[in-house]
Each structure stands twice: as C-alpha cells, then as structure tokens.
Motif scaffolding. Structure first.
Motif, short mmCIF file in Angstrom:
data_model
loop_
_atom_site.label_atom_id
_atom_site.label_comp_id
_atom_site.label_asym_id
_atom_site.label_seq_id
_atom_site.Cartn_x
_atom_site.Cartn_y
_atom_site.Cartn_z
N ALA A 21 -1.45 -0.37 8.74
CA ALA A 21 -1.12 1.04 8.45
C ALA A 21 -2.28 1.73 7.72
O ALA A 21 -2.92 1.14 6.86
CB ALA A 21 0.13 1.10 7.59
N ASN A 73 -6.08 7.76 9.87
CA ASN A 73 -4.77 8.38 9.60
C ASN A 73 -4.95 9.60 8.71
O ASN A 73 -5.62 9.54 7.68
CB ASN A 73 -3.85 7.36 8.92
CG ASN A 73 -2.48 7.94 8.61
OD1 ASN A 73 -2.26 8.49 7.54
ND2 ASN A 73 -1.55 7.82 9.53
N GLN A 176 9.54 4.62 11.69
CA GLN A 176 9.42 4.09 10.33
C GLN A 176 10.82 3.92 9.73
O GLN A 176 11.52 4.89 9.45
CB GLN A 176 8.58 5.03 9.46
CG GLN A 176 8.24 4.44 8.11
CD GLN A 176 7.80 5.49 7.10
OE1 GLN A 176 8.33 6.59 7.07
NE2 GLN A 176 6.82 5.15 6.27
N ALA A 180 10.31 0.77 4.64
CA ALA A 180 8.85 0.92 4.57
C ALA A 180 8.34 1.31 3.20
O ALA A 180 8.95 2.10 2.48
CB ALA A 180 8.40 1.97 5.59
N GLY A 181 7.17 0.79 2.86
CA GLY A 181 6.48 1.18 1.63
C GLY A 181 5.79 2.52 1.83
O GLY A 181 5.49 2.92 2.95
N GLY A 219 8.03 -0.88 8.72
CA GLY A 219 8.99 -0.96 7.62
C GLY A 219 9.48 -2.37 7.39
O GLY A 219 10.29 -2.88 8.18
N GLY A 220 8.97 -3.01 6.36
CA GLY A 220 9.45 -4.34 5.99
C GLY A 220 9.06 -5.44 6.95
O GLY A 220 9.69 -6.49 6.97
N VAL A 240 1.95 -2.60 9.91
CA VAL A 240 2.19 -3.33 8.67
C VAL A 240 1.39 -2.68 7.55
O VAL A 240 0.18 -2.46 7.68
CB VAL A 240 1.76 -4.82 8.84
CG1 VAL A 240 1.96 -5.59 7.54
CG2 VAL A 240 2.54 -5.46 9.98
N THR A 242 2.36 -2.96 3.48
CA THR A 242 2.31 -3.64 2.18
C THR A 242 1.55 -4.97 2.22
O THR A 242 0.79 -5.27 1.30
CB THR A 242 3.75 -3.88 1.67
OG1 THR A 242 4.44 -2.62 1.72
CG2 THR A 242 3.75 -4.39 0.25
N TRP A 326 3.16 1.77 -4.41
CA TRP A 326 3.87 1.88 -3.12
C TRP A 326 4.01 0.50 -2.47
O TRP A 326 3.03 -0.23 -2.32
CB TRP A 326 3.14 2.83 -2.17
CG TRP A 326 2.92 4.22 -2.67
CD1 TRP A 326 1.78 4.95 -2.51
CD2 TRP A 326 3.85 5.06 -3.37
NE1 TRP A 326 1.96 6.20 -3.08
CE2 TRP A 326 3.20 6.29 -3.61
CE3 TRP A 326 5.15 4.90 -3.83
CZ2 TRP A 326 3.81 7.35 -4.29
CZ3 TRP A 326 5.77 5.95 -4.51
CH2 TRP A 326 5.10 7.15 -4.72
C1 LIG Z 1 0.24 1.99 -0.31
C2 LIG Z 1 0.78 2.68 0.90
C3 LIG Z 1 0.22 3.89 1.29
C4 LIG Z 1 0.65 4.52 2.46
N1 LIG Z 1 0.01 5.65 2.87
C5 LIG Z 1 0.29 6.15 4.10
C6 LIG Z 1 -0.53 7.19 4.65
O1 LIG Z 1 -1.47 7.67 4.03
N2 LIG Z 1 -0.21 7.63 5.90
C7 LIG Z 1 0.80 7.08 6.63
O2 LIG Z 1 1.02 7.50 7.78
N3 LIG Z 1 1.59 6.12 6.13
C8 LIG Z 1 1.34 5.62 4.89
N4 LIG Z 1 2.10 4.58 4.41
C9 LIG Z 1 3.26 4.06 5.20
C10 LIG Z 1 2.80 3.10 6.29
O3 LIG Z 1 2.26 3.84 7.36
C11 LIG Z 1 3.93 2.23 6.88
O4 LIG Z 1 4.90 3.06 7.45
C12 LIG Z 1 4.57 1.29 5.89
O5 LIG Z 1 3.61 0.72 5.05
C13 LIG Z 1 5.33 0.20 6.62
O6 LIG Z 1 6.14 -0.54 5.75
P1 LIG Z 1 5.65 -1.86 4.96
O7 LIG Z 1 4.82 -1.34 3.81
O8 LIG Z 1 6.92 -2.50 4.50
O9 LIG Z 1 4.84 -2.70 5.89
C14 LIG Z 1 1.71 3.95 3.22
C15 LIG Z 1 2.28 2.74 2.81
C16 LIG Z 1 1.84 2.10 1.67
C17 LIG Z 1 2.46 0.79 1.27
#
Ligand SMILES: Cc1cc2nc3c(=O)[nH]c(=O)nc-3n(C[C@H](O)[C@H](O)[C@H](O)COP(=O)(O)O)c2cc1C
Length: 356
Positions: A21, A73, A176, A180-181, A219-220, A240, A242, A326
């Motif tokens: 991600a 992104n 998402q 998700a984080g 998400g997760g 992915v 986190t 996050w």
């Molecule tokens: C630290 C962090 C920063 C994020 N920043 C963005 C971002 O700038 N743009 C975006 O589209 N998603 C962002 N996301 C969400 C991710 O795209 C994704 O949907 C999410 O991390 C998936 O869940 P997971 O963290 O459980 O793998 C961010 C997630 C995290 C953990």
C-alpha cells in the motif's frame, strides 16, 4: 480453480498479486517500494504529503534501484482548509502542548497543497500506475493518464463508491475493509460520518460482483492465507499496508514499529482526532485525551495540520503516545522487522502451501 497468476498481474506487469500500500507520512521510502517491486509485487510510493522536489527525487531513486513497475499513491482533490474552530481545538490540545513543552504557533495555519503538481509530475515522469485515496478522481482527471497508458487504481469502502469510481474510469478498484490500517478510503461521509465500516469478507464479493474491472482486497491481510482467501472471494490481488510499515526498509519511526510489535487485534480504534478524517490506528494517549475532551476535530486536512507539531515533537523524543500509529487489525503475527522482499516471498510461499 484459484490461480496466483491473476489478470491484474498481467495488466500491471507484475509477477505476484501483492501490492504494498502507498502510505503517506514516511513509511514508504524509495528503498521499500523498490524492494517490493524487485521481489515481484507492486511497490507503491505514498506521495500525498511529499513536496514536488521530494517526489521527483524518490521516483528517480526507485528507478535507480529497480526497472520493475511501481505505483505512486496520491490523495484525490479534497476539501479546502477550515480553521473556523481553531481556538476550541487548541484549547483541547493545551494539556498536550504543555506536557510536550511545545510553543504554540501564533501565526495562521495553512495546509500544504501540492496535489495538482504531484499529479502533473507523475504524468511527466510516466509513472506506470497511479493509485488514489479519498473521493474518486473526476473522469476528466482520469482521461489524461489513461491516454498515456497509466493504470488508475481507486480505493473504496462500499459498492456505491466502487461503482462511482468505475464510472469515472478506474482500471482497478481497491475494496478496503474496515479492518484496514490508516485512513478509511470512504467518500460517502454524508451517510457514514466515520466512513463505511464494512468488513472485508462481506465487502469483497459484493464489490467483485458489482464491477467489471479487477478488485484488490485491502484490510487486515498479513499473510499467504489472507491472500488465498481474498482470491477465493473474488479479488485479483491484495494490498498490504501494516506488515510493510514494520518492514526493515520502511521509514516508520522505531517507536511506531515497536508499538506494532506489541499490538494485537484489540489494539486499534477508528478515530478522527489526528487528521479530521476517520483512520484506524493503535489507541494511545493522544486519541484518549482528545476524544475525552469532547471537542469535535476540525475537518481534514486542517486537523492534520494543527496536530503536526505534536506528532513532530513526539517523533523527536520517540514517544509513541502522541504519534499517529496507523495500523490494521492483523498485527499479532508481526513481532520483528523483516525485509520487504522476504515479506513478499513468505506470503507467496504460504499461499502456495495453502492452495496445495
Ligand atoms: C501507515 C499507513 C498509512 C496509510 N496511508 C495511505 C495513503 O496515503 N493512501 C492510501 O490510499 N491508503 C493509505 N493507507 C491504507 C492502505 O492503503 C491500506 O488500505 C491498508 O493499509 C490495508 O490494511 P492493513 O494495514 O491491515 O494491511 C495507509 C495505511 C497505513 C497503515
């Protein structure tokens, strides 16, 4: 028969259906992005908070490290600043300013807005894939990159949002889930003030049934079992976040990575207190104190701009209680730093074993 070599792998020119991600705010260094792409996945630079100069520098560094495809992104154009309730919010933050010995800013706040220029640079430098968070890009904004052969990936949290993004021209949709984080990708805030909170297992097949483009599950998902499950539910790839925050090449603060290693599935909450937009992160004192003040946060991006000095001061002293941590809901298995390429290969190995 589920295959790990999906249509989106061919569309994006990648070997494995694993997308790291794009995460704005520091985790996605050029090194992290290049490692993931080099390992056969799709690395993504989270560029939303970068200056135009830094975006150019990072794209050039990624290209020095790998000749594989990667994505950038960006946040789709969002609302203007609104600091009309700044005094009330600063009053709620006062105990934190005092505890962290922060001198309150006296001048006017203003959120940086390089969005249009960042987008232009991606087109000028022919970035192969652009992914966006928040509100789908307008059809006119999608037309130019698409004419240049750039693939556009939009992030959504409900079928209605996915249909809107598809109608605007998105080439692939990230579904998402609420696990998700980071920030919720929602844009139907009129109906869901904290963003749509649909779990991935329910969301994914419904989005996959509704759109005629590849769907990416987010998400997760932190291992090969999650990858296979997502493919079974109709996704063509996973995104992915986190697990890559905690990677060796990630630019996340050490105290942030440590907080992830200590966390589990019960540690996170969805809060607007840091940025004004709902986002999932590990609950800490900042969230507790701001939420218990009863003060409504400013809207995004203004709240994010106001809390920046607190997050900066916390980062200087390595204090995770006042950083935005996050993270998604699947962190229990993350206990130490791993190389990003190792994460890609171990997810693939586990997915293959799971399919056998
Ligand atoms: C630290 C962090 C920063 C994020 N920043 C963005 C971002 O700038 N743009 C975006 O589209 N998603 C962002 N996301 C969400 C991710 O795209 C994704 O949907 C999410 O991390 C998936 O869940 P997971 O963290 O459980 O793998 C961010 C997630 C995290 C953990």
């Amino acid at each position: 028969m589920i295959s790990l070599n999906t249509g989106i792998c061919r569309m994006l020119g990648i070997e494995y259906p694993i997308i790291q991600a794009g995460m704005a705010g520091g985790p996605t260094t050029a090194e992290l992005v290049a490692e993931v792409s080099g390992a056969g996945g799709l690395g993504t630079l989270g560029a939303a908070y970068l200056t135009p100069e830094k975006l150019r520098e990072d794209i050039s560094e990624i290209r020095k490290r790998t000749n594989k495809p990667f994505a950038v992104n960006l946040f789709a154009p969002g609302p203007e600043d609104d600091f009309s309730r700044i005094d009330e919010v600063k009053q709620a933050l006062k105990p934190i300013y005092e505890e962290l010995a922060i001198e309150e800013q006296n001048g006017e706040y203003r959120s940086p807005d390089h969005g249009e220029e960042l987008f232009r640079i991606c087109l000028e430098l022919n970035v192969p894939v652009i992914s966006t968070a928040f509100v789908s890009l307008a059809p006119d904004d999608m037309a130019k990159p698409k004419a240049q052969g750039v693939n556009i990936i939009a992030k959504e949290t409900a079928v209605s949002e996915a249909l809107e993004a598809r109608a605007a021209g998105a080439d692939a949709i990230v579904a998402q889930g609420s696990e998700a984080g980071g920030h919720r990708g929602s844009f139907s805030f009129d109906r869901h003030p904290m963003g749509a909170q649909v779990g991935l297992m329910a969301l994914l097949p419904q989005v996959a049934d509704a759109v005629d483009v590849p769907v990416i599950a987010a998400g997760g998902i932190s291992d090969g079992r999650g990858l296979v499950a997502a493919l079974a539910l109709g996704a063509q790839a996973v995104q992915v976040g986190t697990r890559f925050v905690a990677a060796r090449e990630s630019g996340a603060h050490t105290a942030y990575k440590q907080a992830i290693f200590k966390s589990d599935e019960e540690s996170t909450v969805v809060t607007k207190s840091f940025s004004g937009r709902p986002a999932r992160g590990i609950k800490n004192r900042f969230i507790e104190q701001f939420d218990s003040s009863g003060t409504k946060p400013l809207p995004f991006p203004s709240q994010n701009t106001v809390t920046k000095e607190i997050r900066g001061a916390a980062a200087k002293t390595g204090n995770p209680e006042f950083m935005s941590l996050w993270a998604g809901q699947a962190t229990r298995g993350m206990t130490q730093e791993e190389g990003a390429a190792e994460i890609v290969s171990s997810m693939m190995e586990q997915a293959r074993a799971c399919m056998r």
